[in-house]
Structures are given as C-alpha cells and as structure tokens.
Design an enzyme around this catalytic site. Sequence first.
Site, mmCIF file in Angstrom:
data_model
loop_
_atom_site.group_PDB
_atom_site.id
_atom_site.type_symbol
_atom_site.label_atom_id
_atom_site.label_comp_id
_atom_site.label_asym_id
_atom_site.label_seq_id
_atom_site.Cartn_x
_atom_site.Cartn_y
_atom_site.Cartn_z
ATOM 1 N N GLU A 73 0.277 -1.222 5.726
ATOM 2 C CA GLU A 73 1.337 -0.654 6.575
ATOM 3 C C GLU A 73 1.112 0.830 6.819
ATOM 4 O OE1 GLU A 73 5.058 1.420 7.625
ATOM 5 O OE2 GLU A 73 3.823 1.728 5.853
ATOM 6 N N ASP A 93 0.832 -1.216 0.000
ATOM 7 C CA ASP A 93 0.000 0.000 0.000
ATOM 8 C C ASP A 93 0.857 1.253 0.000
ATOM 9 O OD1 ASP A 93 0.800 -0.622 2.675
ATOM 10 O OD2 ASP A 93 -0.763 0.685 3.470
ATOM 11 N N ASP A 106 8.702 4.066 -1.359
ATOM 12 C CA ASP A 106 7.966 3.633 -0.155
ATOM 13 C C ASP A 106 6.672 2.965 -0.578
ATOM 14 O OD1 ASP A 106 6.898 3.320 2.370
ATOM 15 O OD2 ASP A 106 6.357 5.425 2.608
HETATM 16 C C1 LIG Z 1 22.895 10.251 12.052
HETATM 17 C C2 LIG Z 1 22.212 9.867 10.851
HETATM 18 C C3 LIG Z 1 21.138 10.749 10.295
HETATM 19 C C4 LIG Z 1 19.913 9.967 10.071
HETATM 20 C C5 LIG Z 1 18.954 10.595 9.194
HETATM 21 C C6 LIG Z 1 17.722 9.764 9.069
HETATM 22 C C7 LIG Z 1 17.075 10.007 7.762
HETATM 23 C C8 LIG Z 1 15.803 9.292 7.597
HETATM 24 C C9 LIG Z 1 15.989 8.091 6.793
HETATM 25 C C10 LIG Z 1 15.085 7.218 6.581
HETATM 26 C C11 LIG Z 1 13.733 7.256 7.163
HETATM 27 C C12 LIG Z 1 12.768 6.753 6.157
HETATM 28 C C13 LIG Z 1 11.678 6.020 6.777
HETATM 29 C C14 LIG Z 1 10.826 5.371 5.715
HETATM 30 C C15 LIG Z 1 9.827 4.487 6.288
HETATM 31 C C16 LIG Z 1 8.506 5.193 6.445
HETATM 32 C C17 LIG Z 1 7.526 4.314 7.126
HETATM 33 C C18 LIG Z 1 6.269 5.068 7.529
HETATM 34 O O1 LIG Z 1 5.954 6.102 7.014
HETATM 35 N N1 LIG Z 1 5.556 4.531 8.482
HETATM 36 C C19 LIG Z 1 4.362 5.124 9.062
HETATM 37 C C20 LIG Z 1 3.646 3.994 9.788
HETATM 38 C C21 LIG Z 1 2.392 4.430 10.474
HETATM 39 C C22 LIG Z 1 2.420 4.770 11.786
HETATM 40 C C23 LIG Z 1 1.274 5.156 12.426
HETATM 41 C C24 LIG Z 1 0.081 5.197 11.727
HETATM 42 C C25 LIG Z 1 0.062 4.825 10.415
HETATM 43 C C26 LIG Z 1 1.217 4.436 9.785
HETATM 44 C C27 LIG Z 1 4.734 6.206 10.048
HETATM 45 O O2 LIG Z 1 5.697 6.065 10.798
HETATM 46 O O3 LIG Z 1 4.014 7.215 10.086
HETATM 47 ZN ZN ZN Z 2 6.802 2.355 3.980
HETATM 48 ZN ZN ZN Z 3 5.091 5.267 4.141
#
Ligand SMILES: CCCCCCCC/C=C\CCCCCCCC(=O)N[C@@H](Cc1ccccc1)C(=O)O
Ligand code: ZN
Ligand code: ZN
Length: 478
Positions: free
Chosen positions: A166, A102, A132
Amino acid sequence: KGLRDTEHQRASPIPSQFSQEERVTMKESLKGAIQIPTVSFSPGEFNTTALAEFGEYIHKVFPTVFRTSFIQHEVVGEYSHLFTVQGSDPSLQPYMLLAHIDVVPAPDQGWEVPPFSGLERDGFIYGRGTLDNKNSVMAILQALELLLIRNYIPRRSFFIALGHDEEVSGAHGAQKISALLQARGVQLAFIVDEGSFILDGFIPSLKKPFAMVSVSEKGSLDLMLEVNKTPGHSSAPPKETSIGILAAAVSRLEQTPMPNMFGSGPLKMTLQQLANEFSFPANVIFNNLWLFWPLVSRLMEREDITNALVRTTTAVTMFNAGIKVNVIPPVAQATVNFRIHPAQTVQEVLKLAKDIVVDDRVQFHVLESFEPLPVSPSDDQALGYQLIRQTIQSVFPEINIVAPGICIAQTDSRHYTNLTTGIYRFNPLYLQPQDFRGIHGINERISVQAYETQVKFIFEFIQNADTEQRPVSHLHEL
Ligand SMILES: CCCCCCCC/C=C\CCCCCCCC(=O)N[C@@H](Cc1ccccc1)C(=O)O
Ligand SMILES: [Zn+2]
Ligand SMILES: [Zn+2]
C-alpha cells in the site's frame, strides 16, 4: 435512525469482553508484528524476507483463523493475504475489511525507542506501523480469532484483504486481489479501510472529539517538470540557467494555490453535522454556511490540514539538477505531488498547473495520476456507513457526532471501486494532531488501551454486520 433488528439475528451477541490473559496475548502479538520490518522502499522494492516472515507470524499467532473450515486463506501477489470467511446466509451480500502489512521506512534518528522494537513505554506500544497500519491488520485477525474461539459463525460472508505494498501504490497487492475477486464475480456491500479516525483537536474551536468516516479520498497527480539547457563553462553564464528557470516555475506553483473548492464535496456535510458542537458564535456561523461560507472557507485555509480539505494541494517533493560546481547545468528536474480535491479532475489540475507556470521552456511529464474517488453514500440506507455509526455508538458512547468526511491521503481502497460503491475509511482510534505527525514520522505509537478498543470495535462490528441488509429509513413506517 439505525439498523433494523431481524428475527434471524442471534438472540444475544457474544459479549466483547476479554480475559486478562487474552488482553496480554493481544498486545504481545501486536508487538511481535511491529518487530518484523515489512518496509516498502519504492514500487517493486520491498523487504521480502520480512513480508514472508509476517505471513508465518500470523499463522502462529492466529491458529484458529487458519484452521477454521469456513475460512479460506490465499496468498496473492506473493505476500498479500486474502481471507474468505463464508457466512451461513448466502442471501446477504458480503463485505470486506482492508488493512496493509507494509510500512514506510523509519530511520532510528529522533525515535524514543528503536522503530522496530515494539517496546512498551508508559502504556504505549511504540513503532513503525502501530497506527499505519499493523494495528488494523492485527486487530482484524485478533477479533476474528477471539470470535472463533467463542464458536462464532457469521451469517454474512466477508473478506479480509491485507495488502503488502500500500505504501508504494498497491499494484502488487490490492490491485491483484481486486482483479481476482472481480474475476470470481464478487460484488461487495461495502468496504472498510484505514484513512480516518476519531479526531481530537484538529478544529481549534471544536472542543469535543468527533468520529469522521471518510466517504471519499483525494486523487493525485505526480508531475515531473524539466528544463534543458546547453551546458557550458560557468565563467560566462547565460542570464538564466535550467536551475533558475525551474526554480522560478516551482516557486510560482507554490505561491499560487489551486482554487479553494469549499462548498463542493463532503466537507460541507462534515461541518453541518458539527455545527451545534461549536460554542457561540462559531455555532451560528457553521449553522449558516449559506451566509458565512466566504469566512469559513478562508478560516479553513489557515492550517495545513484543514487547507488540504478545501483544495487540491501542491507539494514540490523532489528537485535534481547540476553536475559540477563550474558547469552550467544541462538539465533540471522537479517533481510535484498534487493531491486532487474530489470536485476536480486530473486533467483540470494539469491545465491549471500549466497555466500557472506559463513558460514554454518547462516541459511537463505526467509520472502517475489517480482521479479522486466518488463519494460513498452516508444516508440512512447506506449499510456500511450505518454499521460503522452503530458500532461507534456502542464502543465509544461518549462520541456524539459521526460525520462523513474526506481522506486527504490515498488508501488501498481506491483499487476496489470495481467491487462496490460503498467505501468507508475509518480506524476506531482517537487521533490528536501530535499522533498524526507520528504517521510516516517519528515516535509513531498506540496506547495498549486504544488497541484493545480497536479489537473490541471489530469484534462487535463483525457481529453487527450479520444484520439483514435493511437499514431503517428515516421515514416513519405505518
Ligand atoms: C474537518 C475535519 C478535520 C479533518 C482533519 C483530518 C486529519 C487527518 C486524519 C487522518 C488522515 C490519516 C490518513 C492515514 C492514511 C495514510 C495512507 C497513506 O499514507 N497513503 C499513501 C498512499 C500512496 C500514495 C501514492 C504513492 C504511494 C503511496 C499516500 O497517500 O501517500
Ligand atoms: Zn496506511
Ligand atoms: Zn502510510
């Protein structure tokens, strides 16, 4: 450091080289996946037509995966997919690759090409889900398809779990798959999911990219604050309305950041591993965190992303109040989304929030909460971590540093803590800050070359995982 070779391993791995025709097919398959708008709108509200179409689509583009006798395919929770790939050596503990089908909604405004067109421009495929996380869904199945075509038979069994919700919690997909595997008595050596990348340009004085494998992820607390007041005529207003009281409360929350937790959790390990990659004097500072931690912890607070690594963040995301221009509002509600640092708990954050608001007129309602995830091992004995490291070294030889870190968002992997203690979040892609803004934002895109490299990474990873579960200790053996 690394993984021990065993006499059982294939004499020579299948080379991760793909023909021109295969490369064209793989990028066209990704484009087709992007064109299916598998949007999750809210918990329980999905584009079910698109999700069903996606199920048919993967059957069409990965026929070998679906007709291989040692692969079992099951649909779970109506639209999620679970593949069980039976290895030839039952003594090796299985692992699991995760991804989700999704995507978040994508209104057309601001996009260079329509978000569900999957169009290719200047070597990039554009569209919602290109980073993503349809890239991972497709790359995992693509790598497996290519391995099977080359007559590959795994030694180590593995699962592929593709969740369909997700983006709205994972309750119907990941949670059900997790329960199903638990009921079958499955225990996993490790899990690999989305959630981190090869990061390029996120730390200002760090010139070279580095691979961050997230070994923990932040928790969350969704809090609804509510103020009720007697409604009345706006011509004779009370000194404070429910809106004013609530606005002051959320403003206090915004103005009072949660404590800086620098020094607790995996971030210290990340910075220690990076220390020698900084130029003078930053290298001295990061090599001596015992002395300079007050300075570094303040530096981390400067940028939003690094700030998110050192503390529980507070985001006021919804505010609803008022019914008419000349009516004193009876009720005002605001929703605050806290992302909880791995060194804190939901209860601690709730107490801190109440202590900041200190106003009895404001009621607190916990809508949802999730504790931060435990830190997965990243030492020499940690099979999953070492396999990721080994594969990064092979596929991205230019990357010198592979460091453990924190995922600032949440992933489907949080639903699988019952099956393993080794949960790793890593996408084998370079990510720059502008790419990060595309995730859930506009003009999300992946370069064709980056996608091919992701397929190559998984193709090698699956083969590397056939090793015996005996990572080499850092101690010398006699
Ligand atoms: C020292 C080092 C620096 C680090 C920098 C970090 C940079 C960020 C890098 C990557 C992060 C990307 C994350 C991608 C995954 C996204 C997953 C997501 O969006 N999940 C949702 C899940 C969710 C939660 C609650 C309700 C509905 C969905 C989220 O977290 O919002
Ligand atoms: Zn994701
Ligand atoms: Zn996402």
